[in-house]
Write a protein that holds these residues in place. Structure first.
Motif, short mmCIF file in Angstrom:
data_model
loop_
_atom_site.label_atom_id
_atom_site.label_comp_id
_atom_site.label_asym_id
_atom_site.label_seq_id
_atom_site.Cartn_x
_atom_site.Cartn_y
_atom_site.Cartn_z
N GLN A 3 2.19 45.38 -27.60
CA GLN A 3 1.78 43.84 -27.08
C GLN A 3 1.52 44.06 -25.31
O GLN A 3 2.49 44.68 -24.53
CB GLN A 3 2.91 42.83 -27.10
N LEU A 4 0.67 43.38 -24.96
CA LEU A 4 0.25 43.61 -23.44
C LEU A 4 0.12 42.53 -22.60
O LEU A 4 -0.64 41.44 -23.19
CB LEU A 4 -0.94 44.21 -23.39
N VAL A 5 0.73 42.02 -21.78
CA VAL A 5 0.57 40.76 -21.08
C VAL A 5 0.27 40.79 -19.47
O VAL A 5 0.95 41.56 -18.46
CB VAL A 5 1.93 40.16 -21.09
N GLU A 6 -0.87 40.57 -19.23
CA GLU A 6 -1.25 40.81 -17.79
C GLU A 6 -0.98 39.53 -16.67
O GLU A 6 -0.65 38.53 -17.29
CB GLU A 6 -3.01 40.80 -17.70
N SER A 7 -0.68 39.69 -15.70
CA SER A 7 -0.58 38.82 -14.61
C SER A 7 -0.94 39.15 -13.13
O SER A 7 -1.54 40.55 -13.16
CB SER A 7 1.08 38.57 -14.57
N GLY A 8 -1.11 38.34 -12.28
CA GLY A 8 -1.61 38.53 -10.98
C GLY A 8 -2.90 38.13 -10.75
O GLY A 8 -3.28 38.55 -9.33
N GLY A 9 -3.77 37.89 -11.63
CA GLY A 9 -4.89 37.18 -11.08
C GLY A 9 -4.83 36.12 -10.17
O GLY A 9 -4.04 35.57 -10.00
N LEU A 18 -5.71 41.92 -4.38
CA LEU A 18 -5.02 41.45 -5.39
C LEU A 18 -4.38 42.81 -6.07
O LEU A 18 -4.93 43.75 -6.15
CB LEU A 18 -5.78 40.54 -6.22
N ARG A 19 -3.19 42.24 -6.72
CA ARG A 19 -2.34 43.47 -7.64
C ARG A 19 -2.25 42.84 -8.89
O ARG A 19 -1.62 41.70 -9.17
CB ARG A 19 -1.08 43.82 -6.85
N LEU A 20 -2.86 43.47 -9.64
CA LEU A 20 -2.66 42.96 -11.21
C LEU A 20 -1.63 43.96 -12.17
O LEU A 20 -1.61 45.08 -11.79
CB LEU A 20 -4.01 43.29 -12.01
N SER A 21 -0.96 43.08 -12.82
CA SER A 21 0.09 43.99 -13.60
C SER A 21 0.11 43.92 -15.04
O SER A 21 -0.72 42.74 -15.43
CB SER A 21 1.61 43.53 -13.22
N CYS A 22 0.38 44.75 -15.67
CA CYS A 22 0.48 44.57 -17.19
C CYS A 22 1.71 44.88 -17.96
O CYS A 22 2.04 46.33 -17.43
CB CYS A 22 -0.87 45.54 -17.89
N ALA A 23 2.27 44.35 -18.49
CA ALA A 23 3.71 44.52 -19.05
C ALA A 23 3.45 45.06 -20.56
O ALA A 23 2.82 44.03 -21.37
CB ALA A 23 4.73 43.51 -18.79
N ALA A 24 3.83 45.86 -21.12
CA ALA A 24 3.70 46.29 -22.19
C ALA A 24 5.07 46.51 -22.99
O ALA A 24 6.21 46.81 -22.41
CB ALA A 24 3.32 47.93 -22.30
N PHE A 67 -9.65 50.65 -5.31
CA PHE A 67 -8.89 50.24 -6.44
C PHE A 67 -7.97 51.25 -6.62
O PHE A 67 -8.62 52.40 -6.71
CB PHE A 67 -9.53 49.53 -7.73
N THR A 68 -6.72 51.05 -7.07
CA THR A 68 -5.84 52.15 -7.28
C THR A 68 -5.19 51.87 -8.79
O THR A 68 -4.40 50.71 -8.76
CB THR A 68 -4.80 52.45 -6.28
N ILE A 69 -5.17 52.60 -9.71
CA ILE A 69 -4.26 52.27 -10.82
C ILE A 69 -2.90 53.20 -10.67
O ILE A 69 -2.98 54.22 -10.33
CB ILE A 69 -5.25 52.65 -12.37
N SER A 70 -1.86 52.79 -11.30
CA SER A 70 -0.74 53.27 -11.37
C SER A 70 0.22 52.90 -12.53
O SER A 70 -0.20 51.85 -13.05
CB SER A 70 0.36 53.27 -10.22
N CYS A 79 -0.37 48.89 -13.41
CA CYS A 79 -0.90 48.06 -12.09
C CYS A 79 -1.99 48.41 -11.88
O CYS A 79 -2.48 49.64 -11.73
CB CYS A 79 0.27 47.95 -10.85
N LEU A 80 -3.01 47.45 -11.41
CA LEU A 80 -4.12 47.74 -10.59
C LEU A 80 -4.24 47.04 -9.32
O LEU A 80 -4.22 46.01 -9.20
CB LEU A 80 -5.35 47.34 -11.33
N GLN A 81 -4.12 47.94 -8.29
CA GLN A 81 -4.15 47.42 -6.85
C GLN A 81 -5.60 47.13 -6.31
O GLN A 81 -6.24 48.53 -6.48
CB GLN A 81 -3.34 48.18 -5.84
N MET A 82 -6.10 46.21 -5.87
CA MET A 82 -7.45 45.89 -5.80
C MET A 82 -7.67 45.58 -4.28
O MET A 82 -6.97 44.57 -3.89
CB MET A 82 -7.84 44.81 -6.77
N ASN A 83 -8.31 46.19 -3.55
CA ASN A 83 -8.53 45.98 -2.11
C ASN A 83 -9.89 45.97 -1.80
O ASN A 83 -10.89 46.39 -2.61
CB ASN A 83 -7.91 47.24 -1.31
#
Length: 119
Positions: A3-9, A18-24, A67-70, A79-83
């Motif tokens: 199960q994946l839940v995104e946040s940060g938009g 913006l920094r997007l996060s995805c909790a698994a 963008f940087t994915i980590s 996470c996806l750091q978007m600059n």
């Protein structure tokens, strides 16, 4: 099952970040390759960034250098750091988990989070 839940938009001005996060949850997170995809209105869903279970990364040409994915395997999070966001980054962003096990590919999607770049 994963199960994946995104946040940060949200709404951001051009040039912003913006920094997007995805909790698994639900399976062994570290076994999965994790990706961020996006889909703009009237366009196909496209891969933005990918990070393998070993930590290797790959980016779409349009976001390379911005963008940087980590991933944090201890926290089951990617996470996806978007600059330096641009108008054309506006889309729904989806988190994706994938794994090949016993010759079968398993893939799971989050529900998506809206990113709007507007002045």
């Amino acid at each position: 099952q994963v199960q994946l839940v995104e946040s940060g938009g949200g709404l951001v001005q051009p040039g912003g970040s913006l920094r997007l996060s995805c909790a698994a949850s639900g399976s062994i997170f570290s076994f999965y390759a994790m990706g961020w995809y996006r889909q703009a209105p009237g366009k196909q869903r496209e891969l933005v960034a990918l990070i393998t279970s070993g930590g290797s990364t790959n980016y779409a040409d349009s976001v390379t250098g911005r963008f940087t994915i980590s991933r944090d395997n201890a926290k089951n999070k990617v996470c996806l750091q978007m600059n330096w966001l641009k108008f054309e980054d506006t889309a729904v962003y989806y988190c994706h988990a994938s794994r090949v096990y016993d010759g079968v590919e398993y893939g799971y999607w989050g529900q998506g989070t809206q990113v709007t770049v507007s002045s």
